[in-house]
Scaffold this active site. Structure first.
Site, PDB file in Angstrom:
ATOM      1  N   GLU A  63      -8.523  -9.752   2.308  1.00 44.29           N
ATOM      2  CA  GLU A  63      -9.627 -10.005   1.376  1.00 44.29           C
ATOM      3  C   GLU A  63     -10.497 -11.161   1.847  1.00 44.29           C
ATOM      4  OE1 GLU A  63      -7.750 -10.282  -2.501  1.00 44.29           O
ATOM      5  OE2 GLU A  63      -7.355  -8.119  -2.506  1.00 44.29           O
ATOM      6  N   GLU A  74      -5.199   0.521   4.707  1.00 39.38           N
ATOM      7  CA  GLU A  74      -5.245   1.779   5.469  1.00 39.38           C
ATOM      8  C   GLU A  74      -6.230   1.695   6.625  1.00 39.38           C
ATOM      9  OE1 GLU A  74      -5.393   1.295   2.252  1.00 39.38           O
ATOM     10  OE2 GLU A  74      -4.476   2.923   1.099  1.00 39.38           O
ATOM     11  N   CYS A 121      -8.375   4.664  -1.055  1.00 39.65           N
ATOM     12  CA  CYS A 121      -9.711   4.760  -1.653  1.00 39.65           C
ATOM     13  C   CYS A 121     -10.573   5.737  -0.844  1.00 39.65           C
ATOM     14  CB  CYS A 121     -10.374   3.377  -1.698  1.00 39.65           C
ATOM     15  SG  CYS A 121     -11.015   2.833  -0.107  1.00 39.65           S
TER      16      CYS A 121
END
Ligand code: THU
Length: 165
Positions: A63, A74, A121
């Site tokens: 992050e 991923e 996602c």
């Protein structure tokens, strides 16, 4: 006009039903959660990719204070795999996650894995799809402490996907 149905057959199982090789891949994904840099979400995600030459490349979410600059586990794993093993196909990816939110300090993270699998996602599906379209199906093992889902390919997670123009 007629309706068309999209069907995806996935497998559901528990950890002890996995083959030893798949169990190892899941273990690597779990281990990778420890390298997560997630001070904002406190959500620790790990991914492990089995390459066609047998090596396993891992990644974790990273992050950033400028939120969109961060990257999911991923894609970190896939870009790591592609950058360090060019020309080698990715065969399988395992994904695991736990949250530090509500986890008492000092208790082992291993007791805090998500009970239900987490799923990549849309951006990660799209990025992985490109490697799959080039090199063949990438199986997806979504780990949850209560159940595991196995998808036969990235495309099965992303119907009507965009692969070329
Ligand atoms: N995240 C992943 O790494 N993979 C997923 O499949 C879902 C979300 C990360 C992004 C962010 O660092 C945190 O989890 C919360 O969304």
């Amino acid at each position: 006009m007629r309706d068309l149905t999209i069907t995806t057959i996935i497998k559901e199982c528990s950890e002890d039903e996995l083959s030893p090789a798949d169990r190892l891949l899941v273990e690597k994904a779990k281990d990778a959660t420890r390298t997560s840099y997630s001070p904002y979400s406190r959500f620790h995600v790990g991914a492990a990719i089995l390459m066609d030459d047998g090596t396993i490349c891992t990644g974790s979410n990273q992050e950033n204070a400028a939120y969109p600059s961060g990257l999911c586990a991923e894609r970190t794993a896939a870009f790591h795999a592609s950058a360090t093993h060019p020309g080698i196909a990715m065969k399988k990816i395992a994904i695991a996650a736990w949250t530090a939110a509500g986890k008492p300090e000092g208790l082992p993270y291993k007791d805090y894995f998500q009970k239900m699998p987490i799923s990549p996602c849309g951006g990660c599906r799209q990025a992985l799809l490109e490697y799959e379209a080039r090199d063949g199906d990438i199986e997806v093992i979504l780990y949850g402490a209560d159940k595991i889902y196995i998808f036969p390919s990235i495309a099965s997670l992303l119907p009507f996907c965009f692969t070329s123009f």
